[in-house]
Scaffold this active site. Structure first.
Site, mmCIF file in Angstrom:
data_model
loop_
_atom_site.group_PDB
_atom_site.id
_atom_site.type_symbol
_atom_site.label_atom_id
_atom_site.label_comp_id
_atom_site.label_asym_id
_atom_site.label_seq_id
_atom_site.Cartn_x
_atom_site.Cartn_y
_atom_site.Cartn_z
ATOM 1 N N GLU A 187 44.339 -60.684 -9.403
ATOM 2 C CA GLU A 187 43.029 -61.315 -9.619
ATOM 3 C C GLU A 187 42.584 -62.002 -8.331
ATOM 4 O O GLU A 187 43.402 -62.402 -7.504
ATOM 5 C CB GLU A 187 43.168 -62.302 -10.784
ATOM 6 C CG GLU A 187 41.930 -63.067 -11.183
ATOM 7 C CD GLU A 187 40.754 -62.210 -11.633
ATOM 8 O OE1 GLU A 187 40.331 -61.345 -10.850
ATOM 9 O OE2 GLU A 187 40.235 -62.447 -12.743
ATOM 10 N N ASP A 231 40.018 -69.533 -12.432
ATOM 11 C CA ASP A 231 39.171 -70.723 -12.491
ATOM 12 C C ASP A 231 39.456 -71.414 -13.834
ATOM 13 O O ASP A 231 40.408 -72.174 -13.953
ATOM 14 C CB ASP A 231 37.720 -70.232 -12.340
ATOM 15 C CG ASP A 231 36.725 -71.336 -12.113
ATOM 16 O OD1 ASP A 231 37.017 -72.241 -11.322
ATOM 17 O OD2 ASP A 231 35.635 -71.296 -12.713
ATOM 18 N N ASP A 288 32.166 -62.485 -4.927
ATOM 19 C CA ASP A 288 30.736 -62.244 -4.759
ATOM 20 C C ASP A 288 29.880 -63.437 -5.179
ATOM 21 O O ASP A 288 30.329 -64.324 -5.906
ATOM 22 C CB ASP A 288 30.316 -61.048 -5.615
ATOM 23 C CG ASP A 288 30.239 -61.415 -7.106
ATOM 24 O OD1 ASP A 288 31.259 -61.877 -7.653
ATOM 25 O OD2 ASP A 288 29.150 -61.260 -7.698
ATOM 26 N N PHE A 337 32.307 -73.472 -4.631
ATOM 27 C CA PHE A 337 32.107 -72.042 -4.828
ATOM 28 C C PHE A 337 32.374 -71.311 -3.512
ATOM 29 O O PHE A 337 32.004 -71.779 -2.439
ATOM 30 C CB PHE A 337 30.670 -71.778 -5.294
ATOM 31 C CG PHE A 337 30.477 -70.387 -5.823
ATOM 32 C CD1 PHE A 337 30.807 -70.069 -7.133
ATOM 33 C CD2 PHE A 337 29.949 -69.391 -5.011
ATOM 34 C CE1 PHE A 337 30.628 -68.786 -7.622
ATOM 35 C CE2 PHE A 337 29.769 -68.103 -5.497
ATOM 36 C CZ PHE A 337 30.114 -67.798 -6.806
ATOM 37 N N GLY A 394 36.196 -58.056 -8.298
ATOM 38 C CA GLY A 394 36.564 -59.068 -7.301
ATOM 39 C C GLY A 394 37.918 -58.874 -6.649
ATOM 40 O O GLY A 394 38.134 -59.301 -5.517
HETATM 41 P P1 IMP Z 1 37.798 -67.687 -15.159
HETATM 42 O O1 IMP Z 1 37.827 -66.883 -16.429
HETATM 43 O O2 IMP Z 1 36.939 -68.913 -15.304
HETATM 44 O O3 IMP Z 1 39.154 -68.026 -14.623
HETATM 45 O O4 IMP Z 1 36.952 -66.813 -14.155
HETATM 46 C C1 IMP Z 1 37.448 -66.179 -13.050
HETATM 47 C C2 IMP Z 1 36.366 -65.280 -12.506
HETATM 48 O O5 IMP Z 1 35.174 -66.039 -12.201
HETATM 49 C C3 IMP Z 1 36.812 -64.678 -11.198
HETATM 50 O O6 IMP Z 1 37.461 -63.456 -11.396
HETATM 51 C C4 IMP Z 1 35.506 -64.537 -10.449
HETATM 52 O O7 IMP Z 1 34.910 -63.303 -10.775
HETATM 53 C C5 IMP Z 1 34.624 -65.637 -10.955
HETATM 54 N N1 IMP Z 1 34.619 -66.795 -10.035
HETATM 55 C C6 IMP Z 1 35.116 -68.026 -10.274
HETATM 56 N N2 IMP Z 1 34.949 -68.836 -9.207
HETATM 57 C C7 IMP Z 1 34.315 -68.102 -8.264
HETATM 58 C C8 IMP Z 1 33.876 -68.388 -6.907
HETATM 59 O O8 IMP Z 1 34.037 -69.491 -6.338
HETATM 60 N N3 IMP Z 1 33.269 -67.352 -6.256
HETATM 61 C C9 IMP Z 1 33.073 -66.120 -6.807
HETATM 62 N N4 IMP Z 1 33.478 -65.820 -8.059
HETATM 63 C C10 IMP Z 1 34.104 -66.798 -8.788
#
Ligand code: IMP
Length: 177
Positions: free
Chosen positions: A100, A104, A160, A153, A45
């Protein structure tokens, strides 16, 4: 062939993103001018953001990548992260800036910061294009942050849905249908 889901209106235009990337690059170039900086990109990403950010930096910098998988399941595996591609280079005494696409829950970066910090770098900090603080589970200091967004989202500019839409130059709201 039609990709899955539906693109909704643009959230962040290409011009808005590029202007913010330039601001982040100016700050990073100033903050790291006396240090051995390595950008650590998280596949896949972050690649578009990293490529644009890198080209705006005015200081010497090296680049490395790692890839992870996260388990979205439940039970003891929930939130677990596994390294599927490690860095190629030694990072001892280097200043690491993890790049990054979006933070999230923070589970992914929480794991990565711990893993990389254990290898003896000079420092480990985070640069994220998008921050969704509402969903945070693991609190993380974000040294550089492009934009704060809400719970919707999004796709585009590296982000992606089922591996599609990464090539879009803007960031769009999205419905998986
Ligand atoms: P975390 O471990 O929950 O912080 O996840 C982060 C990862 O989730 C990011 O690097 C993305 O690959 C994916 N992600 C989270 N939200 C989105 C979104 O809205 N669109 C696409 N990918 C997302």
């Amino acid at each position: 062939m039609t990709p899955p889901g539906t693109l909704l209106p643009v959230l962040l235009s290409s011009d808005v993103i590029q202007a913010r990337v330039a601001e982040l690059a100016t700050a990073i170039s100033s903050d790291y001018r006396e240090q051995d900086l390595t950008l650590v990109g998280i596949l896949k990403g972050s690649v578009i953001f990293l490529a644009d950010l890198l080209r705006q930096l005015t200081i010497p910098v090296t680049v490395d990548f790692l890839a992870i998988t996260s388990y979205q399941g439940s039970g003891s595996q929930k939130g677990a992260v596994r390294l599927v591609k490690d860095l190629d280079e030694e990072i001892t005494d280097r200043s690491l800036l993890i790049v990054e696409d979006i933070v999230d829950t923070g589970l992914t970066l929480g794991y990565l910061v711990r893993t990389l910090a254990a290898r003896g770098p000079a420092s480990v900090r985070i640069c994220t294009l998008l921050d969704r603080p509402q969903r945070r589970i693991v609190p993380l200091p974000l040294a550089y942050r492009g934009f704060e967004i809400t719970d919707d989202f999004v796709v585009g500019y590296g982000l992606d849905y089922r591996q599609y839409y990464r090539q879009l130059p803007a960031i769009y709201l999205f419905s998986p249908d």
